[in-house]
Design a protein around this motif. Structure first.
Motif, PDB file in Angstrom:
ATOM      1  N   CYS A  18       0.839  -1.196   0.000  1.00 28.49           N
ATOM      2  CA  CYS A  18       0.000   0.000   0.000  1.00 28.49           C
ATOM      3  C   CYS A  18       0.877   1.249   0.000  1.00 28.49           C
ATOM      4  CB  CYS A  18      -0.926   0.010   1.206  1.00 28.49           C
ATOM      5  SG  CYS A  18      -2.167   1.307   1.086  1.00 28.49           S
ATOM      6  N   CYS A  20       0.533   3.957   1.509  1.00 28.24           N
ATOM      7  CA  CYS A  20       0.676   4.612   2.816  1.00 28.24           C
ATOM      8  C   CYS A  20       1.691   3.906   3.690  1.00 28.24           C
ATOM      9  CB  CYS A  20      -0.680   4.691   3.523  1.00 28.24           C
ATOM     10  SG  CYS A  20      -1.156   3.175   4.371  1.00 28.24           S
ATOM     11  N   CYS A  28      -5.151  -2.967   3.430  1.00 31.59           N
ATOM     12  CA  CYS A  28      -4.897  -1.640   4.005  1.00 31.59           C
ATOM     13  C   CYS A  28      -5.919  -0.658   3.433  1.00 31.59           C
ATOM     14  CB  CYS A  28      -3.449  -1.245   3.715  1.00 31.59           C
ATOM     15  SG  CYS A  28      -2.910   0.226   4.599  1.00 31.59           S
ATOM     16  N   CYS A  29      -5.515   0.184   2.509  1.00 25.98           N
ATOM     17  CA  CYS A  29      -6.408   1.230   2.019  1.00 25.98           C
ATOM     18  C   CYS A  29      -7.352   0.768   0.909  1.00 25.98           C
ATOM     19  CB  CYS A  29      -5.590   2.419   1.538  1.00 25.98           C
ATOM     20  SG  CYS A  29      -4.653   3.202   2.867  1.00 25.98           S
ATOM     21  N   THR A  50      -3.450   7.780   0.358  1.00 25.01           N
ATOM     22  CA  THR A  50      -3.359   6.842  -0.769  1.00 25.01           C
ATOM     23  C   THR A  50      -4.210   7.330  -1.937  1.00 25.01           C
ATOM     24  OG1 THR A  50      -2.861   5.013   0.722  1.00 25.01           O
ATOM     25  CG2 THR A  50      -3.757   4.439  -1.434  1.00 25.01           C
TER      26      THR A  50
END
Ligand SMILES: [Zn+2]
Length: 142
Positions: A18, A20, A28-29, A50
């Protein structure tokens, strides 16, 4: 720009790291950018970073609190958002109504070879069953 990155946004594969720095994109995002509610203010903050990095203007707009959201969001698709560092997160957990996330986001502009850091203390609100970005105070520390 002619290729429409800002309008469309890119989507990494689920097992790619990810943007971030929080793990695999699919864990994650990815789900938050696909519309799932973020569990914490920090998770929403990460998803907004992101979204900036991938050119998902709509997520940036949709995750903004209705009281402070701009009418439209236009991302600078020439800017590269390289790295996110979370400095601290206060409250913003499940069951909280508000949260604060301090972060440093590093960027560079390949067009001008400039780079810098955005240091911001962001405020979040839980409303309508979701976390929203309310506003932020930017520290100039390039
Ligand atoms: Zn992430």
């Amino acid at each position: 720009m002619s290729f429409g990155v800002a309008a469309q946004g890119r989507t990494p594969s689920a097992d790619a790291p990810c943007l971030c720095g929080g793990g695999a994109y699919g864990d994650c995002c990815g789900p938050v950018l696909a519309g799932a509610p973020a569990a914490t203010a920090e998770q929403l903050m990460r998803s907004r970073f992101t979204a900036f990095a991938l050119g998902h203007a709509r997520h940036v707009r949709d995750s903004w609190h209705p009281s402070t959201a701009p009418a439209s969001v236009d991302l600078d698709d020439g800017l590269r958002w390289d790295r996110l560092d979370i400095v601290r997160a206060d409250e913003g957990r499940p069951g909280d109504r508000r949260g604060v996330v301090e972060f440093v986001a590093s960027w560079r502009d390949p067009r001008t070879a400039e780079s810098g850091r955005l240091h911001e203390v962001s405020r979040f609100r839980f409303a309508l069953g979701r976390w929203y970005y309310l506003d932020g105070e930017v520290d100039a520390d390039r």
